[in-house]
Motif scaffolding. Structure first.
Motif, PDB file in Angstrom:
ATOM      1  N   LEU A  26      -2.256  -5.255  -3.503  1.00  0.00           N
ATOM      2  CA  LEU A  26      -1.261  -5.792  -2.560  1.00  0.00           C
ATOM      3  C   LEU A  26      -0.611  -4.662  -1.766  1.00  0.00           C
ATOM      4  CD1 LEU A  26       0.385  -8.512  -4.832  1.00  0.00           C
ATOM      5  CD2 LEU A  26      -1.121  -8.900  -2.855  1.00  0.00           C
ATOM      6  N   TYR A  27      -0.301  -3.566  -2.443  1.00  0.00           N
ATOM      7  CA  TYR A  27       0.293  -2.427  -1.746  1.00  0.00           C
ATOM      8  C   TYR A  27      -0.671  -1.903  -0.679  1.00  0.00           C
ATOM      9  CZ  TYR A  27       2.523   1.920  -0.625  1.00  0.00           C
ATOM     10  OH  TYR A  27       3.128   2.940   0.065  1.00  0.00           O
ATOM     11  N   ARG A  28      -1.945  -1.761  -1.039  1.00  0.00           N
ATOM     12  CA  ARG A  28      -2.930  -1.267  -0.063  1.00  0.00           C
ATOM     13  C   ARG A  28      -3.015  -2.208   1.143  1.00  0.00           C
ATOM     14  NH1 ARG A  28      -5.974  -0.354  -4.929  1.00  0.00           N
ATOM     15  NH2 ARG A  28      -6.086   1.873  -5.368  1.00  0.00           N
ATOM     16  N   LEU A  29      -3.020  -3.507   0.884  1.00  0.00           N
ATOM     17  CA  LEU A  29      -3.071  -4.456   1.994  1.00  0.00           C
ATOM     18  C   LEU A  29      -1.841  -4.343   2.887  1.00  0.00           C
ATOM     19  CD1 LEU A  29      -4.527  -7.618   0.238  1.00  0.00           C
ATOM     20  CD2 LEU A  29      -5.583  -6.319   2.108  1.00  0.00           C
ATOM     21  N   LEU A  30      -0.668  -4.216   2.264  1.00  0.00           N
ATOM     22  CA  LEU A  30       0.553  -4.053   3.067  1.00  0.00           C
ATOM     23  C   LEU A  30       0.508  -2.755   3.866  1.00  0.00           C
ATOM     24  CD1 LEU A  30       3.488  -5.317   0.828  1.00  0.00           C
ATOM     25  CD2 LEU A  30       2.771  -6.203   3.049  1.00  0.00           C
ATOM     26  N   TYR A  31      -0.021  -1.718   3.262  1.00  0.00           N
ATOM     27  CA  TYR A  31      -0.141  -0.445   3.967  1.00  0.00           C
ATOM     28  C   TYR A  31      -1.006  -0.617   5.211  1.00  0.00           C
ATOM     29  CZ  TYR A  31      -1.277   4.368   5.026  1.00  0.00           C
ATOM     30  OH  TYR A  31      -1.447   5.559   5.686  1.00  0.00           O
TER      31      TYR A  31
END
Length: 195
Positions: A26-31
Motif C-alpha cells: 500500500l505504501y508503494r502504491l501511494l508513493y
C-alpha cells in the motif's frame, strides 16, 4: 507530500508496522500515485476496502502516511498520501538489541522477497512489453573487490544518479508529460561475500 526528505525508520514499532506485506504494498502504491483513497487502493491490491482502510490507519499511526487534500467532490472519500518522499531503514539503528536486530532482519527479508516477486512478474510478462522496454531493462551482476569506504562512495554516487532520474519523472508527471512513461523498479544490492 509533507516532506521531500526520506522518513528514517529507527524504531521497532514503526518497522514492524511498515514490514507487513500488505502495508508495504500500500505504501508503494501511494508513493507511485502520490494520493489515493482506500477504495482505489483496495481495487489495486484485490482486497476488501475495510481491510485496506485498517492498514492505512496503521501506517498513519506511525507517521508514514497522512490524509491528503480531497481530489474529488465526494466528501465521503478519505484521501491518503505518504508523509515523505520515501523511507530509509538503516542496519545501525537496530544492532544494539537482539530483538531489534531480528525484527530488522525479518523486514529486510520481506522486502527482498517482494522485490524478487516483482521481478519474476516482469519476467513472466516480458513478452507483453515492447522491444524498446525489454532492451532498456537492466539485468546485470558485477562482482567487485572493494573496501567499505569504496562501497559507501559508490552507494552515494548511485543514489545521486537515481535521485536525478526520480526528479525528472516527478517533473514530467507534474507537467502532464506521461506519454511513454511507466513505473520502473530499480533494485541494487551491494554486500560483502566470501567464496
Amino acid at each position: 507530500m509533507a516532506s521531500s526528505e526520506n522518513r528514517r525508520i529507527a524504531d521497532v514499532g514503526t518497522l514492524k508496522a511498515f514490514a507487513h506485506p500488505l502495508r508495504a504494498d500500500l505504501y508503494r502504491l501511494l508513493y507511485l500515485e502520490r494520493a489515493a483513497t482506500a477504495s482505489q487502493l483496495a481495487e489495486r491490491v484485490d482486497e476488501a476496502v475495510s481491510l485496506v482502510s485498517y492498514h492505512l490507519r496503521k501506517l498513519a499511526e506511525h507517521g508514514l502516511i497522512e490524509e491528503a487534500e480531497r481530489q474529488s467532490e465526494d466528501g465521503r472519500e478519505r484521501w491518503w498520501q505518504p508523509t515523505s518522499d520515501g523511507v530509509t531503514i538503516r542496519d545501525a539503528d537496530f544492532r544494539d538489541d537482539p530483538q531489534k536486530a531480528a525484527a530488522h532482519l525479518a523486514a529486510t527479508r520481506l522486502f527482498h522477497d517482494q522485490r524478487a516477486d516483482r521481478y519474476r512478474r516482469y519476467l513472466d510478462e516480458r513478452p507483453a512489453w515492447t522491444p524498446e522496454w525489454n532492451a532498456a531493462v537492466i539485468d546485470s551482476e558485477f562482482l567487485l573487490s572493494l573496501n567499505p569506504e569504496e562501497l559507501a562512495a559508490m552507494k552515494g554516487e548511485l543514489d545521486a544518479v537515481l535521485s536525478k532520474y526520480a526528479e525528472r519523472g516527478r517533473s514530467a508527471a507534474a507537467d502532464g508529460d506521461t506519454e511513454g512513461r511507466e513505473n520502473v523498479a530499480l533494485y541494487t544490492y551491494g554486500f560483502p561475500f566470501r567464496l
